[in-house]
Every structure is written in C-alpha cells, then in structure tokens.
Design an enzyme around this catalytic site. Structure first.
Site, PDB file in Angstrom:
ATOM      1  N   CYS A 195      32.034 -47.529  12.254  1.00 22.98           N
ATOM      2  CA  CYS A 195      31.311 -46.271  12.494  1.00 22.98           C
ATOM      3  C   CYS A 195      30.430 -45.900  11.303  1.00 22.98           C
ATOM      4  O   CYS A 195      30.924 -45.729  10.180  1.00 22.98           O
ATOM      5  CB  CYS A 195      32.319 -45.158  12.791  1.00 22.98           C
ATOM      6  SG  CYS A 195      31.640 -43.496  12.685  1.00 22.98           S
ATOM      7  N   CYS A 198      31.329 -42.580   9.691  1.00 23.04           N
ATOM      8  CA  CYS A 198      32.559 -42.697   8.893  1.00 23.04           C
ATOM      9  C   CYS A 198      32.258 -43.316   7.530  1.00 23.04           C
ATOM     10  O   CYS A 198      32.804 -42.882   6.504  1.00 23.04           O
ATOM     11  CB  CYS A 198      33.592 -43.548   9.623  1.00 23.04           C
ATOM     12  SG  CYS A 198      34.041 -42.951  11.278  1.00 23.04           S
ATOM     13  N   CYS A 546      11.971 -38.094  14.508  1.00 24.95           N
ATOM     14  CA  CYS A 546      13.037 -38.926  15.088  1.00 24.95           C
ATOM     15  C   CYS A 546      12.685 -40.412  15.029  1.00 24.95           C
ATOM     16  O   CYS A 546      11.670 -40.850  15.587  1.00 24.95           O
ATOM     17  CB  CYS A 546      13.282 -38.493  16.536  1.00 24.95           C
ATOM     18  SG  CYS A 546      14.269 -39.652  17.496  1.00 24.95           S
ATOM     19  N   CYS A 549      12.538 -42.092  18.435  1.00 26.87           N
ATOM     20  CA  CYS A 549      11.307 -41.737  19.161  1.00 26.87           C
ATOM     21  C   CYS A 549      10.145 -42.595  18.687  1.00 26.87           C
ATOM     22  O   CYS A 549       9.325 -43.056  19.495  1.00 26.87           O
ATOM     23  CB  CYS A 549      10.977 -40.253  18.954  1.00 26.87           C
ATOM     24  SG  CYS A 549      12.298 -39.121  19.466  1.00 26.87           S
TER      25      CYS A 549
END
Length: 637
Positions: A195, A198, A546, A549
């Site tokens: 992750c 994480c 983004c 995007c």
C-alpha cells in the site's frame, strides 16, 4: 544533479562527441569543442540555487533526491509566516553544510507550485521538512534554527549512522491480545506492505512513536500486517489500508486524528486519561455549564459502579474532539438540576436557548450501549438556531439542506443585542413545522467570506444575507432585502421548496466557439449542453492538478476525434474545481470522474467504472449506453 542513468547517458554523449571530433579536427578545434561539451554537461547537471538552497521542482526532484545519500528538503508556501521565519536560518545552515564532512545539501520545494510533490509526500502544513536517504523519505523532527539544523544533519549524515530500533511495535496473532489488552492506550495501524499510503505513513508513525515513548504516561504505537494476519483484519473489520484504531485495555475506538507525525503526537496526547472530567461540587458544575458557545454533556451517577458510567466513558473516548464531557457523583448536584441517577444530559448553551425547544435532553436508559449514547448526542447537539463556525462546522453543521444567515455575529456587550435580534427572527421561522426538513444556523460574514462569495452575496451591501445549501451541492440565495423580517425568510423558503428558485452556479467564462472534438463545459453551459434531452453526452469531470486526468487527456482527445462526426453525441469535459453543476446526480468524489448522460434521462447518468480508461474501453462504454447517437463501425485511431 541528475539520476545515475541520466548522468551516464550525458557523459557518454560527451565522450562520443569528443571521439568523433578527434578523428576529424585539429588540436585547437578539439579544445574549442571540448569546452562546448563541458558547458553542455555542466548545464545538464545544474540545479538552480537560492541562498545556497537547491530549488527543486516536479521536473528535477527525483533526479536530485535519488542521487543523494542524504538530503534535507523543505516544503514551503511563499505566503507562510513560519516559512519566512525559517528561511534565513535554513539558508545559513545550507551554506555551512556545504563544507561539512560529508557535505549535505539542503533543498526546498514551493508546495503551492508543485502540488503533485506535496500530495505525494502528504504535505498538509507549512513548512514541512523531510530527510531523504537515497530517495526514501523520513520525517525531520529536529530544530528549526541554523545551529540546531547543522548539528542535527551532521549527526544524521555520519557515515557510521545506523537506524535506531523501530519504536513502532510489530503485532501478530500471537502477541496482539497480550499487548493490546494490557495497554492503557495504544494506537494500532493495520497495513498492507504494497500500500502506497501505508509506505508514506510509516516514517510519520515511527517519528510519533519515538516521541510518545517519553510521554508521561507513555503512549504506544503498533502495526499489524493485515495481509499476513488476515484473521486480525477480519476481526476488526479492516476493509482498506491503512486503518488506524485506538485501544484502551482492549476496548476499540476509532482514530479520527491527523496522519502526519506532529498531528498524531498531539492527538494521542489528548487521548490519555478518562474522557470525562469529574466535578466535585454544584459550583464546579455551574461553572462547567457556563460555556456559552457549545453544548455540554454531563453524566449524573451514584458512583463509579453504575453500569452506565463505564459505557459513558467508553462512548466519550471516540468523541473527545466533538464534545465537552463531565460527570458528578454528589447528591447536591443531582438535586440542584433535578436529575435522577444514572442519567446523561446534553445541555444547550444558554446563549442559544429558545422557548420553542428544551434547554436540556436527558438520556435515562440505565444500561444503554455506546452506540445508543453516540446517537443521543448526535440527535441533540445542535440548538434550533445555533452558530456555525469554522471550528465546529464539520462536527455540528454537516446536515443538509441547511439555511445559513450571514451577518456580523458579535456577542460582545455592546453588540450582542443586535446579534440576538437577527437570531430571534430566524428562530421564529425555524420553529415552523413546515420547515422541519431544513437545518438552521447563523454565521459570521467575515469568517465565511468564501461562502458569501459562492452565493454572489459578498458585495450585497446588506447587513444580513441568507443562503440555502443542499445535499447535492447546490446553493440558493435570498435576494438582498433592505428590511429583513421573518416573513421575508418564510417566503424565500417556500419559493425554494416549490422548486421556483434557480441555484447560484459557479462558472468560468463561457468559452468561445470552437471546433475542438472535445467540448469544454462550464457552469453556465452545463444545463444547455449536458442536460440537452435530445443528445447523448459523455462528460469527464477533471481537476487541473490531477495526474490521472493529465494521463487521460491524450486518450480523451482521441476519443473525441473518433466520435467527432457522430450525430447526437457530445464528448465533453469540465473543470470540476472551477465550475458547479446544476444537477445533483453528477457528483464527483475523485478525479477524473466520467459519466454518460442519456438523452431523455438526464437525472440518472451512468458512471464509467470499467477500470482501464483506454480508448477501447471508453468507446465500448459509449456504444453500450448510446440511445440517440448514430453510431457507425469505425477503426480506432
């Protein structure tokens, strides 16, 4: 500075250029060519400096940071006062560290200009300093003045430096219960090794754990690999990573705090001890209830042996940031407030009480659950017309639809009468049953200047302005009135209830006519184009910053060209950060979000959730849902 691969590539080019020239040129020409190549190489290696501090951007960050054994990086905002204070100290430290053994570079990133970097490293405040070792980030928890920075970084850059033992405990199914059930207070992270969030959080937790070990009393932080300890993950309903939970002697509560080291430390320090304050007398209780701005919650008990008392403390553990808790055991306090034990009472602040509502709410279940108490608080923690502030908005005033009256809210002696007059006019409307669906509040116009601007009321010139905010993100304004009265407010609400009010739409300027295959939509053209019932529309909601995007953009342009000649089909995009939509069905919780809006059914757009945003998948999505678009067989571009 650059990455090792790029460094080698540039040097090979230089060597190749020189080799070619040796074969074909004279010595003096070779010297000239050599100088040119050296200039090219020097330029390729150059990173801009300001006051001996390297200036890093999205373009050069990885090349610089990954090529350094150790480097200190400051993420700052140009307008930040703390950053301005740090700047001369940081620059002086950078100069001294240049000649240290070994030398250590200090760098800075303008986080307002390089938002992707700030997001990547979870920068949520300014300045944020991080140490990078071969590109791996670690939280910097050292001093912020020149000598302290120098001494700290000399220690960190010592060739014999070895990482200290992990302060974060590692829990498994074998030791979890023993440690968690014994700990007075422990924060546990359930994580997955793969992750990304994480990985970013790991150094923040380690820094916090190191600091909290010396807290009085110490506070523990631990971690569980929920992919290896799947039984523990299932036991605690872990459905995403990282999931953080607080345990007190094995009793679980939700962690609602920040996810960077300083915030974790401060939040966990507040979790120490009981969630409620013991008050020893009626006088102490009266002083506690004298708080004017927020509700007060008080438990009335015979003793600490009442079953409800333990439940009361447990319920408060997860709500320490939400409410003020106290409890009493003495008979005088119960008699003074005519409360039987055991009971839990929510007291409204005296300032916001009215004759149309009870001034206190009493929970009398002798053995209610934690959830029962939490629900009771939530149902009774807002007066009929209270004051919304920046501090309490997310805790108290999230329910919609919501009516807010903006004016100069001032409770000082000279102005509180004027404030109360306006509030009472709103109370007279809020009490009406026909408006039960609305949640009412007052708010200071200066504190909520941004919301006033969203309503286009920032320059109304009136003493009081009113807006309604709905669950689907729409905003409606009361046209400014010279004389604000309760009847005016009633008529405004009724007009809104009847659907006769147009929402206030945030919008960029309407773009000039263009033959682009992808049509640009703004707030003022959304209804005309996207909600046109005669056409099928595919619309992408994006954010300029983004990364996903930006990656989609060339694919989306190809998609527009592919369907450019398709009758009754519009391929469109909209900057969702700068424009509103006039239909609440088109919600965006992340970017990019893509909807197909069918002709004749504009209130039920179909969200693209097909995984890969490829030309093929998006084309299939259009072809699957098209209703009036005249589709033809076509080859992919």
């Amino acid at each position: 500075m650059m990455s090792p691969k790029l460094r080698i590539f540039v040097l090979l080019l230089a060597v190749l250029s020189l080799s070619i020239h040796v074969v074909s040129s004279q010595d003096d020409e070779e010297t000239e060519e050599s100088n040119v190549v050296e200039e090219i190489v020097e330029e390729a290696f150059h990173v801009e400096e300001e006051d001996d501090v390297l200036v890093l951007t999205t373009d050069n960050f990885d090349d610089v940071v990954n090529g350094e054994d150790i480097i200190l990086v400051e993420f700052y905002a140009p307008w930040c006062g703390h950053c301005k204070t740090l700047a001369p100290e940081y620059a002086a430290a950078a100069l001294e560290m240049k000649s240290a053994t070994p030398p250590v570079s200090l760098a800075k990133v303008d986080a307002t200009e390089n938002k992707e970097l700030a997001s990547r490293f979870d920068v949520s405040g300014y300045p944020t300093l991080k140490i990078f070792r071969k590109g791996k980030p670690f939280a910097y928890d050292g001093p912020r003045e020149k000598n302290g920075i120098v001494q700290f970084m000399k220690k960190e850059s010592d060739p014999n430096w070895t990482p200290p033992p992990e302060a974060v405990l590692t829990l498994t199914s074998e030791n979890f219960d023993d440690i968690v059930n014994e700990a007075d207070l422990i924060l546990v992270e359930f994580y997955a090794p793969w992750c990304g969030h994480c990985k970013k959080m790991a150094p923040e937790l380690e820094t916090a754990a190191t600091a909290l070990k010396s807290n009085d009393p110490p506070v523990l932080i631990a971690k569980v690999d929920a992919t290896a300890e799947s039984d523990l993950g299932t036991r605690y309903d872990v459905s995403g990573y990282p999931t953080l939970k607080i345990f007190r002697k094995g009793k679980e509560s939700e962690y609602k705090g920040p996810r960077e080291s300083r915030g974790i430390i401060q939040y966990m320090q507040k979790q120490v001890g009981d969630s409620s304050q013991l008050l020893g007398s009626t006088k102490a209780l009266r002083e506690f209830l004298a708080h004017q701005d927020d509700v007060s919650i008080v438990g009335f008990f015979n003793s600490n042996q009442d079953p409800l008392y333990t439940t009361y403390l447990d319920a408060g553990n997860g709500l320490r940031d939400n409410y003020r808790f106290a409890h009493v055991f003495d008979q005088d306090s119960r008699d003074s407030y005519k409360i039987n034990a055991p009971s839990v009472v929510v007291f409204l602040p005296e300032r916001f009480r009215s004759k149309y509502e009870p001034w206190r709410h009493v929970f009398t279940q002798t053995e209610g659950s934690v959830q029962d108490l939490e629900n009771f608080y939530k149902e009774n923690d807002v007066p009929l017309v209270g004051q919304m502030t920046k501090e309490n908005r997310e805790r108290r005033y999230t329910d919609r639809p919501q009516l807010v009256a903006f004016f100069s809210v001032d409770w000082s002696f000279d102005h509180r009468v004027a404030t109360e007059i306006y509030r009472q006019k709103i109370v007279e409307v809020a009490k009406d049953k026909e408006f039960d669906e609305l949640h009412f509040a007052i708010a200071d116009e200066e504190e909520f200047a941004a919301e006033m601007k969203q309503l286009e009321l920032d320059d109304s010139g009136e003493d009081i302005n009113v807006g309604i905010f709905t669950a689907d993100g729409l905003r409606f304004k009361l046209e400014p009135e010279d004389d604000f009265e309760s009847d005016v407010l009633r008529e405004f609400i009724r007009t809104w209830q009847n659907g006769d009010l147009k929402p206030v739409i945030k919008s960029q300027p309407i773009p000039k006519k263009s033959k682009a295959a992808v049509k640009t939509i703004v707030g003022k053209t959304f209804e005309k184009i996207v909600l046109d019932k005669s056409k099928d529309v595919l619309i992408e909601f994006y954010a300029p910053w983004c990364g996903h995007c930006k990656k989609l953009d060339p694919v989306y342009k190809k998609l527009g060209k592919k369907f450019a000649n398709t009758k009754n089909l519009v391929i469109a995009k909209m900057d969702a950060t700068a424009n509103d939509v006039s239909n609440g069905a088109y919600t965006t919780t992340g970017f990019p979000t893509i909807y197909f809006s069918k002709a004749g059914d504009k209130d039920n757009p179909i969200k693209f959730e097909g995984g890969e945003r490829s030309l093929e998948k998006l084309s299939e999505f259009i072809e699957e849902h098209a209703t009036v678009a005249v589709l033809q067989d076509r080859d992919e571009l």
